[in-house]
Design a protein around this motif. Structure first.
Motif, PDB file in Angstrom:
ATOM      1  N   THR A 176       1.547   7.240  -6.860  1.00 44.33           N
ATOM      2  CA  THR A 176       0.762   8.356  -6.374  1.00 44.33           C
ATOM      3  C   THR A 176       1.197  10.157  -6.827  1.00 44.33           C
ATOM      4  N   SER A 177       2.026   9.513  -5.036  1.00 42.31           N
ATOM      5  CA  SER A 177       2.725  11.401  -5.248  1.00 42.31           C
ATOM      6  C   SER A 177       4.206  11.784  -5.899  1.00 42.31           C
ATOM      7  N   VAL A 178       4.841  10.329  -6.144  1.00 41.52           N
ATOM      8  CA  VAL A 178       6.104  10.621  -7.113  1.00 41.52           C
ATOM      9  C   VAL A 178       5.477  11.184  -8.329  1.00 41.52           C
ATOM     10  N   ALA A 179       4.391  10.914  -9.213  1.00 40.39           N
ATOM     11  CA  ALA A 179       3.133  11.278 -10.411  1.00 40.39           C
ATOM     12  C   ALA A 179       2.867  12.777  -9.898  1.00 40.39           C
ATOM     13  N   THR A 180       2.334  13.205  -9.119  1.00 40.19           N
ATOM     14  CA  THR A 180       1.832  14.824  -8.601  1.00 40.19           C
ATOM     15  C   THR A 180       2.766  15.558  -8.380  1.00 40.19           C
ATOM     16  N   ILE A 181       4.491  14.971  -8.035  1.00 38.53           N
ATOM     17  CA  ILE A 181       5.257  16.215  -7.736  1.00 38.53           C
ATOM     18  C   ILE A 181       5.722  16.177  -9.493  1.00 38.53           C
ATOM     19  N   MET A 182       6.050  14.581  -9.716  1.00 36.67           N
ATOM     20  CA  MET A 182       6.525  14.578 -11.672  1.00 36.67           C
ATOM     21  C   MET A 182       5.745  16.229 -11.666  1.00 36.67           C
ATOM     22  N   HIS A 183       4.212  15.830 -12.038  1.00 34.43           N
ATOM     23  CA  HIS A 183       3.274  16.397 -12.826  1.00 34.43           C
ATOM     24  C   HIS A 183       3.349  18.178 -12.665  1.00 34.43           C
ATOM     25  N   TYR A 184       3.040  18.356 -11.933  1.00 35.00           N
ATOM     26  CA  TYR A 184       3.195  19.706 -10.676  1.00 35.00           C
ATOM     27  C   TYR A 184       5.000  20.644 -10.427  1.00 35.00           C
ATOM     28  N   GLY A 185       5.491  19.984 -10.136  1.00 32.92           N
ATOM     29  CA  GLY A 185       6.434  20.389 -10.255  1.00 32.92           C
ATOM     30  C   GLY A 185       7.567  20.745 -10.760  1.00 32.92           C
ATOM     31  N   PHE A 186       7.676  19.137 -11.571  1.00 33.53           N
ATOM     32  CA  PHE A 186       8.282  19.188 -12.867  1.00 33.53           C
ATOM     33  C   PHE A 186       7.845  19.473 -14.110  1.00 33.53           C
TER      34      PHE A 186
ATOM     35  N   PHE B 260       0.811  -1.415  -0.190  1.00 27.63           N
ATOM     36  CA  PHE B 260       0.127   0.049   0.399  1.00 27.63           C
ATOM     37  C   PHE B 260       1.038   1.229  -0.147  1.00 27.63           C
ATOM     38  N   LEU B 261       1.817   1.471   0.637  1.00 30.07           N
ATOM     39  CA  LEU B 261       2.745   2.403   0.930  1.00 30.07           C
ATOM     40  C   LEU B 261       3.262   2.550   0.033  1.00 30.07           C
ATOM     41  N   LEU B 262       3.787   1.395  -1.069  1.00 25.16           N
ATOM     42  CA  LEU B 262       4.390   1.738  -2.446  1.00 25.16           C
ATOM     43  C   LEU B 262       3.414   1.966  -3.558  1.00 25.16           C
ATOM     44  N   CYS B 263       1.731   2.053  -3.073  1.00 21.31           N
ATOM     45  CA  CYS B 263       1.692   2.469  -4.076  1.00 21.31           C
ATOM     46  C   CYS B 263       0.978   4.241  -4.321  1.00 21.31           C
ATOM     47  N   PHE B 264       0.781   4.227  -2.887  1.00 21.43           N
ATOM     48  CA  PHE B 264       0.657   5.126  -1.766  1.00 21.43           C
ATOM     49  C   PHE B 264       1.704   6.625  -2.915  1.00 21.43           C
ATOM     50  N   ALA B 265       3.163   5.881  -2.771  1.00 23.44           N
ATOM     51  CA  ALA B 265       4.605   7.066  -3.024  1.00 23.44           C
ATOM     52  C   ALA B 265       4.360   6.372  -4.126  1.00 23.44           C
TER      53      ALA B 265
ATOM     54  N   LEU C  34       7.038  17.112 -15.988  1.00 23.37           N
ATOM     55  CA  LEU C  34       6.875  16.324 -17.153  1.00 23.37           C
ATOM     56  C   LEU C  34       4.942  14.800 -16.229  1.00 23.37           C
ATOM     57  N   HIS C  35       4.493  15.289 -17.626  1.00 28.19           N
ATOM     58  CA  HIS C  35       3.009  14.412 -17.401  1.00 28.19           C
ATOM     59  C   HIS C  35       3.186  13.038 -18.157  1.00 28.19           C
ATOM     60  N   ALA C  36       1.845  12.540 -17.337  1.00 26.67           N
ATOM     61  CA  ALA C  36       1.854  10.947 -17.371  1.00 26.67           C
ATOM     62  C   ALA C  36       1.455  11.098 -19.137  1.00 26.67           C
ATOM     63  N   PRO C  37       1.324   9.429 -19.956  1.00 32.08           N
ATOM     64  CA  PRO C  37       1.991   8.541 -18.902  1.00 32.08           C
ATOM     65  C   PRO C  37       3.283   8.093 -19.027  1.00 32.08           C
ATOM     66  N   TYR C  38       3.907   7.763 -18.309  1.00 30.20           N
ATOM     67  CA  TYR C  38       4.939   7.182 -17.805  1.00 30.20           C
ATOM     68  C   TYR C  38       5.646   6.196 -18.331  1.00 30.20           C
ATOM     69  N   GLY C  39       7.026   5.522 -18.156  1.00 29.14           N
ATOM     70  CA  GLY C  39       7.514   4.854 -18.560  1.00 29.14           C
ATOM     71  C   GLY C  39       7.535   3.375 -17.843  1.00 29.14           C
ATOM     72  N   PHE C  40       8.069   2.384 -18.272  1.00 27.46           N
ATOM     73  CA  PHE C  40       8.257   1.196 -16.815  1.00 27.46           C
ATOM     74  C   PHE C  40       9.289   1.263 -15.749  1.00 27.46           C
ATOM     75  N   TRP C  41      10.696   2.008 -15.964  1.00 25.13           N
ATOM     76  CA  TRP C  41      11.282   2.055 -15.869  1.00 25.13           C
ATOM     77  C   TRP C  41      11.796   3.492 -14.409  1.00 25.13           C
ATOM     78  N   SER C  42       9.833   4.115 -15.097  1.00 24.61           N
ATOM     79  CA  SER C  42      10.175   5.503 -14.559  1.00 24.61           C
ATOM     80  C   SER C  42       9.582   5.310 -12.654  1.00 24.61           C
ATOM     81  N   LEU C  43       9.408   6.426 -11.763  1.00 22.64           N
ATOM     82  CA  LEU C  43       9.478   5.898 -10.021  1.00 22.64           C
ATOM     83  C   LEU C  43       8.053   5.216 -10.072  1.00 22.64           C
ATOM     84  N   PRO C  44       7.384   6.157 -10.759  1.00 24.10           N
ATOM     85  CA  PRO C  44       5.528   5.919 -10.575  1.00 24.10           C
ATOM     86  C   PRO C  44       5.340   4.505 -10.914  1.00 24.10           C
TER      87      PRO C  44
END
Length: 359
Positions: free
Chosen positions: A226-236, A219-224, A238-248
């Motif tokens: 979503t959290s990392v994807a949010t930071i990438m979207h708004y902070g950097f 569960f914590l990894l799934c939450f992480a 970098l919008h989805a979709p992301y590749g397999f080797w991305s952190l999200p």
């Protein structure tokens, strides 16, 4: 809270306090043996410290057919569930979902319906991947309240619990000690470290501990993810979709596998266990919640596997519907136990700190 449940748990705790055979079995007994009399708050705290490992029951000489008829795991489980229902806000929802798997299934169907409606009514103005079905802004509009409102509800519930058990201002050391025990699932190993008797009477096993680890860290990894994807979207930007080797994706896929496997094994363990050593009335609600959590993880993995196919829109609706139901039900299902258990461990750390100061 229901007086008869508190009184029965108090009766059994007083007998255990006189016997003390189970001293050191788990975190419940040092806390229990530190008292001479038990207030309603003390019983509530003991109930939420209990991990229902059942070792004390199988070691006890006063279980049925003895006239004392002790079944401390069951008595504490009933008080524990009643405390979640009594402190929950709004309360009627908790009394429904903690005990009825059918109500959880109905909420899941409603979640599906709402997402399907949103996809048809709102749709997308353009975008890649999932956003071609439902826009990013629409997802945020739907899921931000669905995430924040349950957190607000849990905050009210924990405040009520903390007041009932006589909690003190929290120090960093209290929180650190509680998180350390949670991260290791220390109490599921019991005081002797050999595990618990949850699924097979006198046989000690670490299975339940490992399954809890899989569910929690999944569960914590799934939450992480979503959290990392949010930071990438708004902070950097970098919008989805992301590749397999991305952190999200790495966090999400790993967490989804752990969560799916953990929920499957938890259902198996519960089917092997003796229901009469827990809260019988809550069994359906617990199974319903575990299946919901497992379905959220499994539907996410299936969506990832078939995300480029023609069935993606339908799979997205199913997955988002299950996530929506899970978020909204968090304060009123077994998911709440993690928050209460952590609060109980923090309170127990305060008790230990007070004892060390007196000495």
């Amino acid at each position: 809270m229901r007086t008869e449940l508190i009184q029965e748990a108090r009766r059994q705790a007083e007998i255990c306090n006189a016997c003390r055979y189970c001293e050191g079995y788990c975190s419940v007994f040092p806390s229990l043996h530190a008292e001479r009399a038990f207030s309603d708050g003390d019983i509530t705290q003991l109930a939420n410290l209990c991990h229902n490992c059942r070792g004390c029951y199988y070691a006890c000489q006063y279980t049925a057919p003895h006239e004392f008829d002790l079944n401390l795991p069951k008595a504490l489980a009933e008080v524990r569930r009643d405390s979640w229902e009594s402190f929950a806000w709004p309360q009627p929802l908790a009394r429904c979902f903690h005990s009825h798997g059918g109500a959880i299934a109905l909420a899941l169907v409603v979640g599906f319906a709402l997402i399907f409606w949103a996809i048809r009514a709102i749709g997308s103005t353009g975008g890649e991947g999932f956003y071609s079905v439902l826009s990013h802004n629409a997802m945020v509009l739907i899921f931000a309240p669905a995430f924040l409102l349950p957190l607000f509800s849990i905050g009210i519930s924990l405040r009520r619990y903390w007041h009932a058990v006589g909690g003190q201002p929290i120090q960093l050391g209290d929180l650190k000690a509680a998180l350390s025990r949670t991260a290791k699932m220390q109490d599921l190993a019991a005081g002797h470290g050999e595990g618990c008797n949850f699924e097979d009477e006198d046989r000690f096993s670490q299975s339940r501990r490992h399954v809890h680890h899989a569910i929690m860290y999944g569960f914590l990894l799934c939450f992480a993810s979503t959290s990392v994807a949010t930071i990438m979207h708004y902070g950097f930007d970098l919008h989805a979709p992301y590749g397999f080797w991305s952190l999200p994706k790495l966090f999400g896929v790993t967490g989804g596998v752990l969560l799916t496997a953990g929920c499957y094994m938890m259902v198996r363990l519960k089917q092997k266990s003796d229901r009469n050593l827990g809260d019988v009335s809550a069994w359906g609600g617990e199974i319903g919640f575990i299946l919901l959590l497992g379905f959220v993880a499994l539907s996410g993995l299936v969506l990832y596997a078939f995300g480029s196919s023609a069935v993606m829109p339908a799979l997205l609706a199913v997955h988002l519907g299950s996530v929506l139901a899970f978020f909204l039900l968090t304060p009123y299902t077994k998911m709440a136990h993690g928050f209460y258990r952590l609060a109980a461990l923090v309170r127990d750390a305060q008790r230990k700190r007070d004892v060390s100061v007196v000495r």
